[in-house]
Each structure stands twice: as structure tokens, then as C-alpha cells.
Design a protein around this motif. Sequence first.
Motif, short mmCIF file in Angstrom:
data_model
loop_
_atom_site.label_atom_id
_atom_site.label_comp_id
_atom_site.label_asym_id
_atom_site.label_seq_id
_atom_site.Cartn_x
_atom_site.Cartn_y
_atom_site.Cartn_z
N ALA A 292 -24.05 99.69 31.91
CA ALA A 292 -25.17 99.79 32.85
C ALA A 292 -25.98 98.50 32.88
O ALA A 292 -26.43 98.06 33.95
N ALA A 293 -26.18 97.88 31.72
CA ALA A 293 -26.93 96.63 31.67
C ALA A 293 -26.21 95.51 32.41
O ALA A 293 -26.83 94.70 33.11
N ALA B 279 -24.11 95.97 34.91
CA ALA B 279 -24.20 96.31 36.33
C ALA B 279 -25.57 95.94 36.89
O ALA B 279 -25.68 95.36 37.98
N ASP B 280 -26.63 96.27 36.16
CA ASP B 280 -27.98 95.96 36.63
C ASP B 280 -28.21 94.45 36.73
O ASP B 280 -29.04 94.00 37.53
N CYS C 216 -23.83 106.92 32.16
CA CYS C 216 -23.99 105.59 32.74
C CYS C 216 -24.70 105.67 34.09
O CYS C 216 -25.55 104.83 34.41
N ARG C 217 -24.39 106.69 34.86
CA ARG C 217 -25.04 106.86 36.17
C ARG C 217 -26.53 107.16 36.02
O ARG C 217 -27.31 106.87 36.93
N LEU D 123 -28.29 105.67 33.84
CA LEU D 123 -28.89 104.41 33.40
C LEU D 123 -28.91 103.34 34.49
O LEU D 123 -29.67 102.37 34.37
N THR D 124 -28.06 103.47 35.50
CA THR D 124 -28.00 102.47 36.57
C THR D 124 -27.63 103.13 37.89
O THR D 124 -26.90 104.14 37.91
N ASP D 125 -28.10 102.54 38.97
CA ASP D 125 -27.69 102.99 40.30
C ASP D 125 -26.66 102.05 40.91
O ASP D 125 -26.29 102.19 42.07
N LYS D 126 -26.19 101.08 40.11
CA LYS D 126 -25.17 100.14 40.56
C LYS D 126 -23.78 100.68 40.24
O LYS D 126 -23.60 101.52 39.35
N GLU E 171 -27.88 94.88 24.44
CA GLU E 171 -27.46 96.22 24.84
C GLU E 171 -26.14 96.67 24.24
O GLU E 171 -25.77 97.84 24.34
N GLU F 55 -28.96 90.70 31.15
CA GLU F 55 -29.63 90.03 32.26
C GLU F 55 -29.83 88.55 31.96
O GLU F 55 -29.54 87.69 32.80
#
Length: 327
Positions: free
Chosen positions: A30-31, A33-34, A59-60, A62-65, A206, A299
Motif C-alpha cells: 500500500a505504501a 502504491a500511495d 491492502c484495499r 490501506l490504499t485506494d490505488k 513500511e 514515499e
Amino acid sequence: MRTRFTELFGVEHPIAQGGMQWVGRAPLVAAVADAGGLGFITALTQPTPEDLRAEIRRCRELTDKNFGVNLTILPAITPPPYAEYRQVIIDEGVPFVETAGSNPIEHLEHFHSAGIKVIHKCTSVRHGVKAQNLGVDALSIDGFECAGHPGEDDVPGLILLPAAADALEIPFIASGGFGDGRGLAAALALGADGINMGTRFMATVESGIHQNVKDRLVEAGERDTQLIFRQLRNTARVADNAVSREVVEKLKAGAQFEDIRDLVAGKRGAIVYETGDLDHGIWSAGMVQALIRDIPTCEELITRIVRDAEEIITGRLAGMVGAPAAV
């Protein structure tokens, strides 16, 4: 930075976090993807297909990507229920799958029928061409520098990547030895459409592995890996520790797999990541650990890699073109 890889997978940056046993879990994926990259949950890290379903849903949360799932297909005395893992991936609507190991043909039709794009990892040009002919959407070309299984040809990325670029028509990303902006710029110059990183993402905030492992990756140099299973024609690059050295010496002395089975058990490697006991078992690390000097967030890492690559391409390299000769 737009490449065929970013266009095909709809991501902001040409950077992927490939599947890593015991490491590719929801928080890391998720990190990534974000941060604008493409992350992959490792399917077989999850004990059962239903555990994989739960991890995808986690995972979904944790992120919307978008993110993908890695499905590594390797010979085993008791093979995992690959078809059941595959069906979970399809049922959960995962848009991307990274396959690795054996020929993915058994799974390709199922994934494509569900509208899933498949990126296949391989370690040679000939295998890349074969996978392209089978119909995979993209490739990850793994050089000899990589952690895990580098194949048996021992071809490093500096030769393998341009050779692949000459032979392939579909997009491919470069894997093995990448960890900073210099590597991304080099991969693009050699004909790749992006980079795939494993070891470098292990040493991030992460990443769910023990801090001792992350610290060791920062401390280690390019010579601090071992190649095990060479005599068994199943070479794997792993971290240099007491266990990997013992495995190498026993195989050199004529041992067979049964003689080292307990030493290389996957559960022992998992305990390394959980407890931080670096000598408890075998764990993967690539030569790129020599370039790992900190433990940033995903990031921070991805932003830095892209920024540095852009500066190299538009600054240092551009300044060399058409520059007047020194007097």
C-alpha cells in the motif's frame, strides 16, 4: 516520467516492488502504491488462499490505488494449491499479477479472461522471448545481481538489459541491482521501461521485517551475499550469514539437498524476519545492499529515486551532449 510501463499499468512512476517471500505484505504494498509505484502482495507468503483474500482486502483498506499480486510457480514436493490462489486473485478483482519461476501458461488464460494484466519475471532473453510469445503483457528481466533466483546463465544487467531490449517488443522493467536514481536512469538508457526493486524496499519504514535485518542491509556491502544451490542447478542469492556459508561448504563437499533441507527451510528464514536473529536461517538479499545507506519511507525513497534520475537525465547527461571540447 512517462514510459510504456507507466502507461500500461497506470502508475505515476516507473518503479515496481516485486513479490518477496515473507516481505510482500499489505502495509508495504500500500505504501508503494500511495507513493506512485506498483506494489505486489506475495501470494505464497499467505498460508492459504483465504489468507490471501484477507490480505488483499487489508491492502484495499490501506490504499485506494491499484496494486498487484505475485504468484511464484516453483517445483515442490507438495505444490501449493495454485489454482485456488489464482481464483482468489480473480475473484477479488486484482488488476495485475506478477508471475515468476516456471512457465506461466497454465495461469495466463485464466488471468487474461478476467481482464488481468500479467508481468512475468525471467532471467534470460530466451525465456523473455518465450513468455512474450505466450502472450504476457510485460516482462521483468532479472539480472545476475538480484536476490532470490538469478538463473544459471550468470549474465549481469549491463549485458542482459540491452540484449533484452533488442529482442523484445513488449514493455519490460529491469530487475536486480537497482536502488537509486542512478540505477533508474541507467535502466532507461539500456532500453528498459522502468525498474523493479526488492532488497531496497526491504529497508524501508513500511517493510514489516525486523529492524535488525534492515540495519544489516544498511551495513552490508556488495560482497556480503552467498550463492547457494549452485551444484543443484537452482542457484539462489541470499544474505551472507552462518547458515548460508554452511550450506555452500556442505554442497561443495558433495552434500545433496536432503543433507541441507533443514538448514534452508523457509520457516527458518521467516523467523529471521520476525525475530531479527540474522543467523537463524536463509534470507534473501541482493548485491544492491551496497547502495542502501538509510531506511526511508516508501514515499521518500520513490520521490528521491525519480528526482535523482530526472536530474541525471536532464542535467548531467544533457550537459555532456554538444559540450565544447576542453582546450
